[in-house]
Design an enzyme around this catalytic site. Structure first.
Site, short mmCIF file in Angstrom:
data_model
loop_
_atom_site.label_atom_id
_atom_site.label_comp_id
_atom_site.label_asym_id
_atom_site.label_seq_id
_atom_site.Cartn_x
_atom_site.Cartn_y
_atom_site.Cartn_z
N LEU A 239 0.84 -1.20 0.00
CA LEU A 239 0.00 0.00 0.00
C LEU A 239 0.88 1.25 0.00
CD1 LEU A 239 -2.42 -0.99 2.95
CD2 LEU A 239 -2.75 -1.45 0.50
N GLU B 247 3.68 4.17 -0.11
CA GLU B 247 4.62 4.64 -1.14
C GLU B 247 5.53 5.70 -0.51
OE1 GLU B 247 2.39 5.89 -4.56
OE2 GLU B 247 1.65 3.82 -4.89
N SER C 88 -0.33 7.30 5.45
CA SER C 88 -1.67 7.41 6.05
C SER C 88 -2.72 7.79 5.01
CB SER C 88 -1.68 8.47 7.16
OG SER C 88 -0.64 8.25 8.07
N ARG D 167 16.38 -9.97 42.11
CA ARG D 167 17.36 -8.92 42.43
C ARG D 167 16.99 -8.24 43.75
NH1 ARG D 167 22.03 -6.16 40.21
NH2 ARG D 167 21.85 -3.94 40.72
N GLN E 256 12.80 -0.01 33.09
CA GLN E 256 13.00 0.74 34.35
C GLN E 256 13.22 -0.23 35.52
OE1 GLN E 256 13.26 3.78 33.71
NE2 GLN E 256 13.59 4.63 35.75
N GLU F 297 0.19 -0.33 9.98
CA GLU F 297 -1.25 -0.62 9.80
C GLU F 297 -2.13 0.49 10.39
OE1 GLU F 297 -2.51 -4.69 9.98
OE2 GLU F 297 -0.44 -5.37 9.81
N GLU G 62 -2.49 8.17 15.40
CA GLU G 62 -3.30 9.34 15.01
C GLU G 62 -4.43 8.90 14.07
OE1 GLU G 62 0.12 9.26 14.92
OE2 GLU G 62 0.29 10.40 16.78
C1 LIG Z 1 8.39 -2.02 9.92
C2 LIG Z 1 7.31 -1.50 9.00
C3 LIG Z 1 6.56 -2.40 8.27
C4 LIG Z 1 5.58 -1.93 7.38
N1 LIG Z 1 4.89 -2.84 6.59
C5 LIG Z 1 4.06 -2.36 5.62
C6 LIG Z 1 3.46 -3.26 4.68
O1 LIG Z 1 3.62 -4.49 4.75
N2 LIG Z 1 2.68 -2.73 3.68
C7 LIG Z 1 2.47 -1.39 3.58
O2 LIG Z 1 1.77 -0.98 2.66
N3 LIG Z 1 3.01 -0.52 4.47
C8 LIG Z 1 3.81 -0.96 5.47
N4 LIG Z 1 4.39 -0.09 6.36
C9 LIG Z 1 4.12 1.34 6.24
C10 LIG Z 1 3.18 1.85 7.34
O3 LIG Z 1 1.90 1.30 7.19
C11 LIG Z 1 3.18 3.39 7.25
O4 LIG Z 1 4.46 3.80 7.71
C12 LIG Z 1 2.10 4.03 8.09
O5 LIG Z 1 0.85 3.78 7.54
C13 LIG Z 1 2.30 5.54 8.22
O6 LIG Z 1 2.56 6.13 6.99
P1 LIG Z 1 3.82 7.10 6.82
O7 LIG Z 1 5.01 6.43 7.42
O8 LIG Z 1 3.88 7.48 5.39
O9 LIG Z 1 3.51 8.35 7.70
P2 LIG Z 1 2.66 9.69 7.26
O10 LIG Z 1 1.35 9.30 6.70
O11 LIG Z 1 3.54 10.56 6.46
O12 LIG Z 1 2.47 10.32 8.69
C14 LIG Z 1 3.53 10.94 9.42
C15 LIG Z 1 2.97 11.40 10.77
O13 LIG Z 1 1.87 12.31 10.55
C16 LIG Z 1 0.71 11.82 11.18
N5 LIG Z 1 -0.46 12.15 10.37
C17 LIG Z 1 -0.69 11.91 9.05
N6 LIG Z 1 -1.89 12.35 8.68
C18 LIG Z 1 -2.46 12.89 9.78
C19 LIG Z 1 -3.73 13.51 10.06
N7 LIG Z 1 -4.66 13.64 9.12
N8 LIG Z 1 -3.95 13.95 11.31
C20 LIG Z 1 -3.02 13.81 12.29
N9 LIG Z 1 -1.82 13.23 12.10
C21 LIG Z 1 -1.55 12.77 10.86
C22 LIG Z 1 0.91 10.32 11.27
O14 LIG Z 1 0.11 9.75 12.29
C23 LIG Z 1 2.39 10.25 11.59
O15 LIG Z 1 2.59 10.51 12.96
C24 LIG Z 1 5.34 -0.53 7.27
C25 LIG Z 1 6.08 0.37 8.05
C26 LIG Z 1 7.07 -0.10 8.89
C27 LIG Z 1 7.88 0.91 9.67
#
Ligand SMILES: Cc1cc2nc3c(=O)[nH]c(=O)nc-3n(C[C@H](O)[C@H](O)[C@H](O)COP(=O)(O)OP(=O)(O)OC[C@H]3O[C@@H](n4cnc5c(N)ncnc54)[C@H](O)[C@@H]3O)c2cc1C
Length: 383
Positions: free
Chosen positions: A126, A128, A133, A269, A337, A364, A368
């Site tokens: 999903l 990119e 999000s 401990r 801790q 997933e 937020e």
């Molecule tokens: C170890 C790992 C495994 C993963 N596996 C998969 C996978 O198998 N398939 C896949 O598709 N993805 C995968 N992901 C990606 C993951 O799902 C995304 O990182 C996640 O959905 C958040 O997207 P982003 O990192 O682009 O953050 P962003 O969307 O850029 O968000 C950055 C920050 O802004 C906040 N934010 C964004 N929009 C809003 C809003 N409207 N209001 C308030 N806050 C907001 C977010 O909560 C976050 O704190 C993986 C990520 C990791 C680290």
């Protein structure tokens, strides 16, 4: 109300626990340190049913309900956060869309091999580089040319893709946008033009492989689309609802393991002439952890139960994921801790659990995003 698990669920949970205690937990530290996927343990999971938990029995799966899957993922999380993430993603995100939206032909073609681990795991693409999000911003394009889709674009942070046979890919199939602009398409990982990048260097869940990928004019048959073209976004949201129950269960498992380590240490401990566990400040951290773990587990089981009853569960899945993942972070933090400087050392497991737990509030759907899902539903309720 009956809070007892059925004898079948109890038996299943003990079988998975015994497997995890023998095959995963003793090696969790070394696979974390080497940032390596524990392929041998995963191979051994197939006969137990762990690679096809939600796949119907007639297709070689375990045919479990969601509660059964959540019980298993808690045990996996207790043993090894990284392996648990990969197995949870394989079942929920990889096999899940095929189980939910695949035609009979698609199910017969892919699910038996995935449930038996014969050709590796499954992945869901999903995210990119420019869209996490906000899935409406996904740019990977699939254009229909005759009997094929031609896919171009890139994905980031995809779990399992280096050990997978297929990646279900969220593609933009209508350039003009809108809620019917996307489709989920099954893409074999060995397709010409599909390139998997090097493993991401991560803070935690290091036994779970995560990679960026590029699609350079990848061609797959038109019939690899799941359901009707244009349904990709609602399908994805449904898949993520189930995945969130699983991440909640994984978080409960991580927190439980951290509490067990802290409890053991606090009883062994001594400080100021008595075991650490005799000091009230330590008892309070242990009491809070035990209570919060129980509360999180109840939320997870409630969401799983609603799903199993075919009742709406989006709200409860988001609540379970939000609470359990934030709870696990606090419980693992407090376990460090309680262990003091040893908690900060990789000789003890709690720092690894803390690093693993940190992911659960991001993957997933971030905390937020969960709060957005919850608030939208709470505010829509008439008082
Ligand atoms: C170890 C790992 C495994 C993963 N596996 C998969 C996978 O198998 N398939 C896949 O598709 N993805 C995968 N992901 C990606 C993951 O799902 C995304 O990182 C996640 O959905 C958040 O997207 P982003 O990192 O682009 O953050 P962003 O969307 O850029 O968000 C950055 C920050 O802004 C906040 N934010 C964004 N929009 C809003 C809003 N409207 N209001 C308030 N806050 C907001 C977010 O909560 C976050 O704190 C993986 C990520 C990791 C680290």
């Amino acid at each position: 109300m009956d809070f007892e698990l059925s004898p079948e669920h109890r038996q299943w949970r003990s079988a998975v626990h015994a497997f995890c205690a023998a095959e995963l937990q003793p090696h969790a530290a070394e696979f974390d340190e080497r940032a390596e996927f524990n392929a041998e343990a995963v191979r051994k999971m197939a006969p137990l049913g762990l690679l096809g938990m939600l796949v119907p029995e007639e297709l070689g799966g375990a045919g479990l309900d969601m509660l059964g899957a959540a019980l298993a993922v808690e045990e996996l999380g207790w043993a090894c956060g990284g392996s648990a993430l990969s197995i949870s993603a394989h079942n929920g995100l990889g096999c899940g869309p095929l189980v939910l939206f695949g035609s009979d032909e698609q199910k017969r073609r892919w699910l038996p091999d995935l449930a038996s681990g014969k050709n590796g795991l499954a992945a869901l693409g999903l995210t990119e580089p420019g869209a996490g999000s906000d899935l409406n911003s996904v740019q990977t394009r699939a254009e229909r040319l005759g009997k094929e889709w031609v896919i171009s674009g890139s994905k980031a942070w995809i779990t399992n893709v280096s050990v997978a046979s297929l990646v279900i890919t969220l593609c933009r199939t209508k350039p003009e946008g809108g809620s019917h602009a996307f489709s989920l398409i099954v893409v074999p990982v060995d397709s010409p033009g599909l390139h998997v990048g090097p493993p991401e260097k991560k803070m935690g869940v290091r036994a779970s492989p995560t990679h960026a990928m590029t699609y350079d004019g990848v061609r797959v048959p038109f019939e690899n689309v799941l359901g009707e073209p244009g349904q990709g976004l609602p399908q994805t949201l449904k898949v993520l609802d189930g995945g969130r129950i699983s991440i909640g269960a994984l978080s409960v498992g991580l927190a439980r393991a951290a509490l067990e380590a802290a409890q053991r240490y606090a009883q062994e401990r001594t400080a100021f002439g008595v075991p650490l566990a005799s000091h009230q400040a330590i008892q309070w951290m242990i009491a809070d952890a035990a209570t919060q773990i129980e509360a999180a587990r109840l939320l997870v089981h409630q969401a799983a139960w609603l799903k199993d009853q075919d009742r709406p569960y989006t709200l409860q899945a988001a609540q379970a994921k939000l609470y359990a993942s934030e709870m696990a972070e606090v419980v693992c933090r407090n376990a460090i801790q309680i262990l003091g400087s040893y908690g900060y050392s990789s000789e003890y497991p709690v720092e690894r659990m803390y690093r693993d737990a940190r992911l659960m509030t991001i993957g997933e759907g971030t905390s937020e995003v969960q709060r957005m899902v919850i608030a939208r539903r709470v505010l829509a309720t008439e008082l």
